[in-house]
Design an enzyme around this catalytic site. Structure first.
Site, short mmCIF file in Angstrom:
data_model
loop_
_atom_site.label_atom_id
_atom_site.label_comp_id
_atom_site.label_asym_id
_atom_site.label_seq_id
_atom_site.Cartn_x
_atom_site.Cartn_y
_atom_site.Cartn_z
N HIS A 273 0.83 -1.20 0.00
CA HIS A 273 0.00 0.00 0.00
C HIS A 273 0.86 1.26 0.00
O HIS A 273 0.43 2.30 0.45
CB HIS A 273 -0.93 0.01 1.21
CG HIS A 273 -1.86 -1.16 1.26
ND1 HIS A 273 -3.04 -1.20 0.55
CD2 HIS A 273 -1.79 -2.34 1.90
CE1 HIS A 273 -3.65 -2.35 0.76
NE2 HIS A 273 -2.91 -3.07 1.58
N CYS A 281 4.82 15.30 -5.36
CA CYS A 281 3.99 16.47 -5.66
C CYS A 281 2.82 16.02 -6.52
O CYS A 281 3.00 15.32 -7.51
CB CYS A 281 4.82 17.52 -6.39
SG CYS A 281 3.81 18.89 -7.00
N GLY A 389 0.27 -11.16 11.59
CA GLY A 389 -0.43 -9.94 11.99
C GLY A 389 -1.37 -9.36 10.95
O GLY A 389 -1.55 -8.14 10.90
N THR A 390 -1.95 -10.20 10.13
CA THR A 390 -2.96 -9.71 9.18
C THR A 390 -4.03 -10.78 9.01
O THR A 390 -3.73 -11.97 9.04
CB THR A 390 -2.36 -9.37 7.80
OG1 THR A 390 -3.43 -9.23 6.85
CG2 THR A 390 -1.41 -10.45 7.30
N SER A 414 -0.83 -14.84 14.46
CA SER A 414 -1.71 -13.70 14.69
C SER A 414 -2.45 -13.87 16.00
O SER A 414 -2.45 -14.94 16.59
CB SER A 414 -2.72 -13.56 13.54
OG SER A 414 -3.42 -12.35 13.64
N THR A 416 -5.68 -13.65 16.32
CA THR A 416 -6.95 -14.32 16.07
C THR A 416 -6.81 -15.25 14.87
O THR A 416 -6.29 -14.84 13.84
CB THR A 416 -8.03 -13.25 15.73
OG1 THR A 416 -7.89 -12.17 16.65
CG2 THR A 416 -9.41 -13.83 15.83
N CYS A 431 2.25 -11.61 18.35
CA CYS A 431 3.25 -12.07 17.37
C CYS A 431 4.68 -11.85 17.87
O CYS A 431 5.58 -12.63 17.54
CB CYS A 431 3.02 -11.45 16.00
SG CYS A 431 3.02 -9.67 15.94
ZN LIG Z 1 5.53 20.22 -7.78
#
Ligand SMILES: [Zn+2]
Length: 493
Positions: A273, A281, A389-390, A414, A416, A431
């Site tokens: 992610h 920018c 952990g996921t 994990s 759970t 963990c």
């Molecule tokens: Zn810029």
């Protein structure tokens, strides 16, 4: 209940049903609405498609102790194994057609709560749902039978050379970094109560919303900004795998970039992610190291692009003037925090682009390296998968495990357990505690200030499971029942 004579035309249809492998993509149907529609149509293919809509909502991850006639853990494990061994047709013959057990009860073996609107109806009304549950179960990877114990996990660590580690928010929570999705402590629940003018907390990470009004993101960004150079024992564990030449790739869902603090190299890391490691920018694309905008983020100031500013300056069209920036954004939303600098003597840079940390917002493409790395590199090399952990509910990491060859051993660590993927060994608990214990058993010295020197770990086998182990720490001096690591002393320096 056995099928009565006048109902012999009702059979379990064992053709594969279309089960959406990504439950997150479902639009949940309200049970009451479904009930109405069911009453209208009776038995038909449409009923089945409705069941497809609700099966994930009816799925629970633990035995249905509140139900009178539900399968125990032992029964569930037995039925699941038997389904894999004898196939769905024989499975239904042996259990349902023979009348040995009701379809309603069998549903619970596969984690499905019998819906209230079918309560009191004849057992064949549960068949469609059972078929879906069996199909879903069979679409899962079969667990490898010869990996079960904690020591098996340690052995796998020792012998593997190309380990794929998939990590999520759970490896950073011990550092006080909020888990976005956790209901109690998560950022989303904080946002819901924040008074920000957003309908859905996810809007904070929506690129359209950001373009319209970046103040929303920058009023909470400091809460998710990595604070210092700290990292958790689990990060240290992954770095240790790397330094032993065993880490193939760490796919991380986390945007905190704490992997870098632990020394995990960029060529071993895919931040699915994106992360705060860099910022770009939004106008000219100019990229800077992430920490170049950290001061602005901490001060809840919208960071502007220095390249855009320089270009504007050189054109000579920046003039010193009284700020006339409105506190009200173009969208008409009034930010909770007044982010615009209203100092009378400030320069005003209305045309300089906003710097956005290179975390992937909703509506933005995933980093290219994700699919390339997985398809062209990792799939052919991987010899062990460790998920830490996921809950693996969110794409793209949810797609990694099913994509890797099923004969490669898989370990899950994990707090759970999850049920939509069959791992070979489940190590359930904190963990940081689990990896510390794994290292002791592997004969590795994992030292970290958050791992107590005299840490004692208690491990219980979860009832009804051969390969699900519950980890907890033992306070020094307390009485212990159950197997406790006796290897602590050996592995300490
Ligand atoms: Zn810029």
């Amino acid at each position: 209940m056995p099928v009565s004579d006048d109902e012999q035309d009702v059979h379990l249809n064992l053709k594969p049903a279309a089960v959406d492998p990504q439950p997150s993509g479902h639009n949940p149907v309200h049970i009451s609405e479904l009930e109405e529609r069911l009453n209208d149509m009776g038995d038909s293919w449409e009923t089945e498609s409705l069941f497809e809509d609700i099966i994930e909502d009816l799925t629970e991850n633990k035995p249905f102790e509140d139900l009178e006639d539900a399968c125990t853990r032992e029964e569930s494990v037995k039925y699941r194994l038997q389904l894999q061994q004898i196939g769905p047709e024989n499975f239904c013959k042996v259990h349902v057609d023979s009348g040995a057990v009701t379809a309603k009860k069998l549903l619970t073996a596969f984690g499905v709560r019998p819906p209230a609107f079918l309560e009191g109806q004849e057992d064949h009304r549960y068949y469609s749902l059972l078929v879906l549950a069996l199909t879903r179960e069979l679409s899962k990877r079969a667990k490898l039978p010869h990996f079960n114990t904690v020591d098996d996990a340690a052995t796998l660590l020792n012998r593997s050379k190309n380990i794929v580690v998939i990590t999520g928010a759970g490896i950073s929570t011990s550092l006080g970094i909020p888990d976005f999705r956790s209901k109690e402590t998560g950022l989303y629940s904080k946002l819901a109560n924040s008074g920000l003018a957003i309908n859905d907390p996810q809007e904070v990470f929506n690129i359209e919303v950001f373009r319209e009004d970046p103040t929303i993101f920058f009023s909470v960004a400091k809460d998710i900004l990595p604070e210092s150079k700290k990292f958790s024992p689990t990060h240290a564990f992954i770095a240790m795998l790397q330094n032993q030449g065993k880490l193939l790739t760490n796919y991380s869902q986390n945007i905190d970039n704490i992997e870098a603090n632990a020394g995990i190299r960029p060529d071993k890391l895919v931040q699915c992610h994106g992360s705060f490691a860099t910022a770009s920018c939004q106008k000219c694309g100019y990229k800077v190291p992430g920490d170049a905008i950290f001061v602005d983020i901490r001060n809840e100031v919208i960071p502007r692009c220095t390249k855009c500013i320089a270009a504007l300056r050189s054109k000579g069209n920046m003039k010193r003037k009284r700020s006339n920036m409105s506190k009200r954004s173009s969208s008409g939303r009034r930010p909770r925090h007044e982010l615009d600098d209203t100092d009378d003597e400030e320069y005003d840079f209305p045309s300089a682009g906003v710097m956005k940390p290179d975390i992937t917002f909703f509506g933005e493409n995933l980093p290219d390296e994700f699919h390339d790395r997985l398809v062209k590199h990792d799939r052919d090399l991987v010899d062990l998968v460790i998920v830490i952990g996921t809950s693996l509910k969110v794409a793209p990491v949810s797609e990694v495990v099913p994509y890797l060859p099923p004969h490669i051993p898989q370990i899950y660590i994990s707090k759970t357990p999850i049920s939509h993927i069959n791992f070979d060994i489940d190590l359930i608990g904190d963990c940081d505690v689990v990896v510390a214990e794994l290292c002791r058993r592997a004969g590795w010295a994992l030292s970290h200030e958050m791992i107590p020197q005299d840490q004692q770990v208690k491990i219980d086998l979860e009832e009804g499971y051969e390969s699900r182990h519950l980890f907890s720490t033992v306070e020094p001096g307390s009485s212990i029942s159950g197997p406790v690591s006796n290897k602590v002393a050996k592995s300490l320096p």
